[in-house]
Design a protein around this motif. Sequence first.
Motif, PDB file in Angstrom:
ATOM      1  N   LEU A 107      -6.957  95.746 -22.254  1.00  0.00           N
ATOM      2  CA  LEU A 107      -8.490  95.780 -22.654  1.00  0.00           C
ATOM      3  C   LEU A 107      -9.287  96.142 -21.584  1.00  0.00           C
ATOM      4  N   LEU A 108      -8.466  95.867 -20.199  1.00  0.00           N
ATOM      5  CA  LEU A 108      -9.339  96.197 -18.833  1.00  0.00           C
ATOM      6  C   LEU A 108      -9.427  97.773 -18.778  1.00  0.00           C
ATOM      7  N   GLY A 109      -8.683  98.478 -19.405  1.00  0.00           N
ATOM      8  CA  GLY A 109      -8.694  99.778 -19.185  1.00  0.00           C
ATOM      9  C   GLY A 109      -9.893 100.455 -20.279  1.00  0.00           C
ATOM     10  N   PRO A 110     -10.094 100.149 -21.395  1.00  0.00           N
ATOM     11  CA  PRO A 110     -11.538 100.532 -22.116  1.00  0.00           C
ATOM     12  C   PRO A 110     -12.767  99.921 -21.359  1.00  0.00           C
ATOM     13  N   PHE A 111     -12.344  98.566 -21.119  1.00  0.00           N
ATOM     14  CA  PHE A 111     -13.846  98.023 -20.366  1.00  0.00           C
ATOM     15  C   PHE A 111     -13.929  98.734 -19.034  1.00  0.00           C
ATOM     16  N   PHE A 112     -12.996  99.254 -18.365  1.00  0.00           N
ATOM     17  CA  PHE A 112     -13.557 100.179 -17.149  1.00  0.00           C
ATOM     18  C   PHE A 112     -14.355 101.258 -17.465  1.00  0.00           C
ATOM     19  N   PHE A 113     -14.026 102.073 -18.646  1.00  0.00           N
ATOM     20  CA  PHE A 113     -14.444 103.237 -18.942  1.00  0.00           C
ATOM     21  C   PHE A 113     -15.884 102.754 -19.508  1.00  0.00           C
ATOM     22  N   LEU A 114     -16.144 101.706 -20.203  1.00  0.00           N
ATOM     23  CA  LEU A 114     -17.280 101.301 -20.753  1.00  0.00           C
ATOM     24  C   LEU A 114     -18.318 101.010 -19.516  1.00  0.00           C
ATOM     25  N   ALA A 115     -17.808 100.228 -18.636  1.00  0.00           N
ATOM     26  CA  ALA A 115     -18.665  99.891 -17.370  1.00  0.00           C
ATOM     27  C   ALA A 115     -19.168 101.056 -16.420  1.00  0.00           C
ATOM     28  N   TYR A 116     -18.113 102.067 -16.253  1.00  0.00           N
ATOM     29  CA  TYR A 116     -18.248 103.345 -15.785  1.00  0.00           C
ATOM     30  C   TYR A 116     -19.520 103.966 -16.616  1.00  0.00           C
ATOM     31  N   GLY A 117     -19.278 104.201 -17.806  1.00  0.00           N
ATOM     32  CA  GLY A 117     -20.507 104.864 -18.706  1.00  0.00           C
ATOM     33  C   GLY A 117     -21.803 104.139 -18.515  1.00  0.00           C
ATOM     34  N   PHE A 118     -21.862 102.842 -18.787  1.00  0.00           N
ATOM     35  CA  PHE A 118     -23.203 102.099 -18.243  1.00  0.00           C
ATOM     36  C   PHE A 118     -23.749 102.305 -17.047  1.00  0.00           C
ATOM     37  N   SER A 119     -22.778 102.370 -16.131  1.00  0.00           N
ATOM     38  CA  SER A 119     -23.157 102.578 -14.783  1.00  0.00           C
ATOM     39  C   SER A 119     -23.706 103.783 -14.618  1.00  0.00           C
ATOM     40  N   TYR A 120     -23.194 104.843 -14.978  1.00  0.00           N
ATOM     41  CA  TYR A 120     -23.826 106.299 -15.022  1.00  0.00           C
ATOM     42  C   TYR A 120     -25.048 106.365 -15.795  1.00  0.00           C
ATOM     43  N   GLY A 121     -24.946 105.889 -17.080  1.00  0.00           N
ATOM     44  CA  GLY A 121     -26.259 105.895 -17.526  1.00  0.00           C
ATOM     45  C   GLY A 121     -27.278 104.932 -17.056  1.00  0.00           C
ATOM     46  N   ALA A 122     -27.272 103.976 -16.521  1.00  0.00           N
ATOM     47  CA  ALA A 122     -28.181 103.075 -15.858  1.00  0.00           C
ATOM     48  C   ALA A 122     -28.786 103.980 -14.380  1.00  0.00           C
ATOM     49  N   ALA A 123     -27.952 104.764 -13.789  1.00  0.00           N
ATOM     50  CA  ALA A 123     -28.085 105.412 -12.730  1.00  0.00           C
ATOM     51  C   ALA A 123     -29.153 106.628 -13.115  1.00  0.00           C
ATOM     52  N   CYS A 124     -28.565 107.229 -14.335  1.00  0.00           N
ATOM     53  CA  CYS A 124     -29.768 108.332 -14.684  1.00  0.00           C
ATOM     54  C   CYS A 124     -30.822 107.982 -15.227  1.00  0.00           C
ATOM     55  N   LEU A 125     -30.978 106.851 -16.042  1.00  0.00           N
ATOM     56  CA  LEU A 125     -32.221 106.166 -16.443  1.00  0.00           C
ATOM     57  C   LEU A 125     -33.245 105.783 -15.332  1.00  0.00           C
ATOM     58  N   GLY A 126     -32.538 105.521 -14.204  1.00  0.00           N
ATOM     59  CA  GLY A 126     -33.162 104.747 -13.110  1.00  0.00           C
ATOM     60  C   GLY A 126     -33.816 105.912 -12.136  1.00  0.00           C
ATOM     61  N   LYS A 127     -33.294 107.084 -12.359  1.00  0.00           N
ATOM     62  CA  LYS A 127     -33.668 108.199 -11.415  1.00  0.00           C
ATOM     63  C   LYS A 127     -35.104 108.787 -12.048  1.00  0.00           C
ATOM     64  N   ARG A 128     -35.294 108.775 -13.480  1.00  0.00           N
ATOM     65  CA  ARG A 128     -36.348 109.266 -14.144  1.00  0.00           C
ATOM     66  C   ARG A 128     -37.552 108.630 -13.585  1.00  0.00           C
ATOM     67  N   ASP A 129     -38.781 109.364 -13.330  1.00  0.00           N
ATOM     68  CA  ASP A 129     -40.075 109.124 -12.961  1.00  0.00           C
ATOM     69  C   ASP A 129     -41.099 109.290 -13.797  1.00  0.00           C
TER      70      ASP A 129
END
Length: 135
Positions: free
Chosen positions: A113-135
Amino acid sequence: MTQPKGFKSANRRYLQAFWPLMSMYVVTVVVTSSFIDMETAGASVRIASAAATTLPLAGVLWVMLRLIAETDEYTRLRQLTAMARGGAITAALATFVGFLQIYGAIEGFPVFLLGPFFFLAYGFSYGAACLGKRD
């Protein structure tokens, strides 16, 4: 280092490799879980099943890194930062689960389950970074 090739062509190459790899992964999971009796199968069949299931996911990671290499520096930084954050979150979770096992708080944890968890954490991290860059 690979030179940027344009987002459209890089994304097209990514998707042309991603979908067949994901299809192979799904088919392998269905075949190994449905048609192979792991209780009576020999060690070589079990090892081959594990390798066949893992290889498409390793291919997806390779394709992701190839996509990153083919994009500009800004996109590359954002993607690699998200991958690093996903890896750090996954490592922290794995450490926490390991200590829970050592201290007897849990009996066992399915490590796969750590493999799918990595992809989930990666996706959330990328999404959070994209949301954080919006003004």
